[in-house]
Design a protein around this motif. Structure first.
Motif, PDB file in Angstrom:
ATOM      1  N   LEU A 172       0.790  -1.228   0.047  1.00 20.50           N
ATOM      2  CA  LEU A 172       0.040   0.187   0.070  1.00 20.50           C
ATOM      3  C   LEU A 172       0.912   1.197  -0.002  1.00 20.50           C
ATOM      4  CD1 LEU A 172      -2.310  -1.469   2.519  1.00 20.50           C
ATOM      5  CD2 LEU A 172      -3.039  -0.947   0.141  1.00 20.50           C
ATOM      6  N   SER A 173       2.181   1.159  -0.422  1.00 18.83           N
ATOM      7  CA  SER A 173       3.054   2.193  -0.396  1.00 18.83           C
ATOM      8  C   SER A 173       3.344   3.129   0.927  1.00 18.83           C
ATOM      9  CB  SER A 173       2.805   3.225  -1.726  1.00 18.83           C
ATOM     10  OG  SER A 173       2.835   2.469  -2.839  1.00 18.83           O
ATOM     11  N   TYR A 194       0.903   0.977  -5.735  1.00 22.78           N
ATOM     12  CA  TYR A 194      -0.131   1.689  -5.039  1.00 22.78           C
ATOM     13  C   TYR A 194      -0.073   3.402  -5.387  1.00 22.78           C
ATOM     14  CZ  TYR A 194      -3.700   3.098  -1.692  1.00 22.78           C
ATOM     15  OH  TYR A 194      -5.080   3.685  -1.066  1.00 22.78           O
ATOM     16  N   GLU A 195       1.147   3.833  -5.161  1.00 22.18           N
ATOM     17  CA  GLU A 195       1.473   5.268  -5.155  1.00 22.18           C
ATOM     18  C   GLU A 195       1.051   5.907  -6.489  1.00 22.18           C
ATOM     19  OE1 GLU A 195       5.125   4.054  -3.865  1.00 22.18           O
ATOM     20  OE2 GLU A 195       5.871   5.696  -4.738  1.00 22.18           O
ATOM     21  N   GLU A 196       1.197   4.917  -7.500  1.00 23.50           N
ATOM     22  CA  GLU A 196       1.160   5.067  -8.857  1.00 23.50           C
ATOM     23  C   GLU A 196      -0.484   5.398  -9.284  1.00 23.50           C
ATOM     24  OE1 GLU A 196       5.288   3.153 -10.595  1.00 23.50           O
ATOM     25  OE2 GLU A 196       3.313   2.160 -10.923  1.00 23.50           O
ATOM     26  N   LEU A 197      -1.269   4.552  -8.508  1.00 21.85           N
ATOM     27  CA  LEU A 197      -2.733   4.660  -8.781  1.00 21.85           C
ATOM     28  C   LEU A 197      -3.143   6.052  -9.017  1.00 21.85           C
ATOM     29  CD1 LEU A 197      -3.650   1.544  -6.650  1.00 21.85           C
ATOM     30  CD2 LEU A 197      -3.473   1.566  -9.004  1.00 21.85           C
ATOM     31  N   PRO A 247      -6.532   5.997  -5.994  1.00 19.21           N
ATOM     32  CA  PRO A 247      -6.179   4.756  -5.007  1.00 19.21           C
ATOM     33  C   PRO A 247      -7.573   4.213  -4.233  1.00 19.21           C
ATOM     34  CG  PRO A 247      -5.277   6.737  -4.399  1.00 19.21           C
ATOM     35  CD  PRO A 247      -5.800   6.916  -5.666  1.00 19.21           C
ATOM     36  N   LEU A 248      -8.387   5.005  -3.791  1.00 15.68           N
ATOM     37  CA  LEU A 248      -9.504   4.291  -3.127  1.00 15.68           C
ATOM     38  C   LEU A 248     -10.393   3.734  -3.800  1.00 15.68           C
ATOM     39  CD1 LEU A 248     -10.276   6.985  -0.016  1.00 15.68           C
ATOM     40  CD2 LEU A 248      -8.574   5.066  -0.165  1.00 15.68           C
TER      41      LEU A 248
END
Lengths: 293, 313
Positions: free
Chosen positions: B59-60, B76-79, B82-83
């Motif tokens: 989850l970064s 995750y940080e590239e999404l 994210p939520l």
């Protein structure tokens, strides 16, 4: 980014802190403005009455020089523009500290209440979160200024109207004093923000901000004067005092020279903002690398 | 990819060579596994095995020392959203004590660009509506867990990552959680749920990933992993002609230990199916007094697999 700022604003609105600090701001301002109004009545009397009230020595025992000094004081302090500007900026002495502390709380609450996980899950780009916080710190500081200024305007209206001197709202000096006050609140917010991001621990950051606020020229002037007289006999030594945050704040908020050879008002603001942004930047770089726990 | 509802590509979790070192301690050690959509995957290991660290890297929230953990091919940080892609429920995630549960969720909605009504919807879904306007500081552990789950569900995500979700829930809550996870997987979503108790996920999980000391111990469909574990089971048999039966069992390839509980000799047989033991006993054992599968439950097998470090409760 708008959503992020909205989210940070919502965080501020949905906890007690903002309302407590806001109420403290309103209360202190009311006290300080009222107290000043009472003081100002002395200066607003005719000179003879002012002199009789201020000095215990009988008039005939005073030198012409002494009387001239008193007259100059009566003139500057009794100036309606000066009185209006002072009322409209009342509360500042406490307000700047509140703006700094509110900013500290706004940042460090995330650590204190272990909400960073939720925050970074919603926004994994941590730098953006911190940028949004800075924006909200500016808004919140301006908010405190607004609370204080509204109270000041009410007190000022009541007082100045009762004295039949007009509200002085058109005076450029009054307007610039009020705007300078706004800038000072924001500057202290940015300073507190930097401390919060860098220090992270809520208690330590709050204590640090408070200590730095009270570390003013009264405290440090002695040290600088000693250096000036004993070690380096150059005038810039005295100017350098501005690097102490408390002194910088005083220089920023004092029209004219705080002490002989003091640097210009704006340097105080620049020093505080530079501290705040540097600490915030270093803190953000560290935060981006660190694991969230 | 995000917001378009679950699809198989965006929902696959892939962990490759993931490693986390903390000042000389290796918490996660070259870990690799895949989690597929449409299935509930149990992520098992004793306390301190590195489950939470693995999930936090996924989850970064923590940076890997080496390797990658991706969701649908992205970190995750590239999404972008994210939520709306991943819903996470983590043990350590808190909320401000003086903020209400509802406000806590609305804060996340604002940050993720979700409408504020989502907060009320998920509160309803986890049965927390009556406590929605109470301050987080007044919540019980179970209520906090539910709020945590509500937060994970906010964005209607294609992937759910849950760290020890059963903690603090009563048996009713656990049953409800299982049902919810099953439904999520049935809808085509990916569900990764960690636990330190195999019994907790055995019935719910389609797949298992078992780790110990940061390393992969077993991975596969639950049925296979469990039957692999159960092969270690023993059969307990008591007959009149003990010596004859023991010889027959040994020559059939079984490992036999003899014990004398209560004065009568008992054979403990491993390495043979119960049916095989039974027919050998009938042929060579004379009178049969007792034949039973020894209940070495899954928990013990798990314990064995993880080197005796699993906690039994």
């Amino acid at each position: 980014m708008t959503g992020l700022i909205g989210s940070e604003l919502l965080k501020l609105r949905t906890v007690r802190t903002w309302w407590t600090v806001g109420a403290a701001m309103a209360g202190t301002t009311l006290l300080m403005a009222s107290w000043y109004c009472w003081q100002a009545t002395n200066f607003m009397q005719p000179f003879e009455d002012y002199l009789a009230g201020a000095i215990l020595t009988p008039r005939q025992d005073m030198s012409a020089e002494q009387i001239a000094t008193m007259h100059r004081l009566w003139e500057t302090q009794g100036d309606v523009g000066h009185i209006a500007a002072t009322i409209y900026t009342s509360g500042q002495a406490v307000g700047l500290l509140l703006a700094g502390v509110l900013a500290v709380l706004l940042v460090t609450d995330e650590y204190q209440h272990r909400t960073l996980t939720a925050t970074f899950l919603a926004t994994p780009r941590r730098g953006r979160v911190i940028a949004a916080k800075l924006a909200v710190v500016v808004i919140a500081s301006a908010g405190l200024w607004l609370v204080s200024t509204v109270v000041d305007l009410v007190v000022g209206t009541v007082f100045l109207t009762s004295r039949d001197v007009g509200l002085q709202l058109g005076s450029p000096d009054v307007v610039s004093a009020v705007l300078l006050n706004l800038a000072a609140y924001v500057v202290w917010g940015v300073f507190g923000f930097g401390l919060g991001v860098l220090i992270r621990n809520q208690v330590i950051a709050t204590v640090t901000a408070t200590a730095l606020y009270f570390l003013t020229s009264v405290v440090v002037a002695f040290a600088f004067r000693a250096i000036h007289e004993l070690v380096i006999e150059e005038d810039w030594v005295l100017k350098v005092q501005v690097i102490i945050p408390g002194v910088a704040s005083q220089i920023m908020t004092t029209p004219g020279e705080l002490f002989a050879g003091a640097p210009a008002q704006w340097t105080g603001a620049v020093v505080l903002v530079a501290y705040g942004l540097t600490a915030g930047l270093v803190g953000t770089v560290l935060l981006r690398r660190r694991d969230v726990v | 990819m995000a917001g378009k509802g679950p699809n198989s590509e965006s929902g696959t979790i892939e962990v490759k060579g993931l490693t986390k070192r903390y000042r000389g301690v290796v918490a996660v050690d070259n870990l690799s596994f895949t989690v597929a959509p449409r299935r509930v995957t149990g992520f098992l290991g004793p306390n301190g095995a590195g489950k939470t660290t693995t999930l936090r890297m996924l989850l970064s929230l923590a940076a890997p020392s080496a390797g990658t953990a991706t969701i649908g091919g992205y970190r995750y940080e590239e999404l972008a959203e994210p939520l709306k892609t991943v819903g996470a429920m983590l043990d350590e995630s808190g909320a401000h004590k003086s903020r209400t549960g509802r406000d806590h969720l609305r804060v996340q909605c604002a940050a993720a660009g979700l409408p504020a009504r989502k907060a009320d919807e998920v509160l309803d879904l986890v049965g927390l509506t009556p406590a929605a306007r109470r301050r987080y500081g007044e919540y019980s552990l179970g209520m906090r867990q539910r709020l945590n789950l509500a937060q994970a569900l906010l964005g209607d995500p294609a992937v759910l990552v849950l760290d020890e979700p059963a903690n603090g829930l009563d048996p009713e809550g656990i049953a409800w959680m299982r049902e919810l996870l099953r439904n999520f997987a049935a809808e085509g979503r990916t569900v990764l749920v960690s636990s330190h108790l195999i019994s907790e996920v055995e019935q719910t999980a389609d797949d298992l990933v078992i780790i110990n000391r940061g390393r992969l111990v077993a991975q596969g469909a639950t049925r296979e992993v469990v039957s692999g574990l159960s092969r270690a089971r023993r059969v307990r048999v008591r007959v009149s002609r003990t010596v004859d039966l023991e010889a027959a069992l040994t020559s059939a390839g079984a490992t036999v230990t003899a014990g004398v509980p209560g004065g009568e000799e008992v054979l403990l047989v491993s390495g043979l199916e119960t049916a095989a033991v039974s027919s050998l006993a009938a042929a060579h054992g004379g009178e049969l007094y007792e034949l039973a599968e020894e209940k070495r439950d899954l928990e013990h097998a798990f314990l064995h697999l993880t080197g005796g470090e699993a906690t039994i409760r």
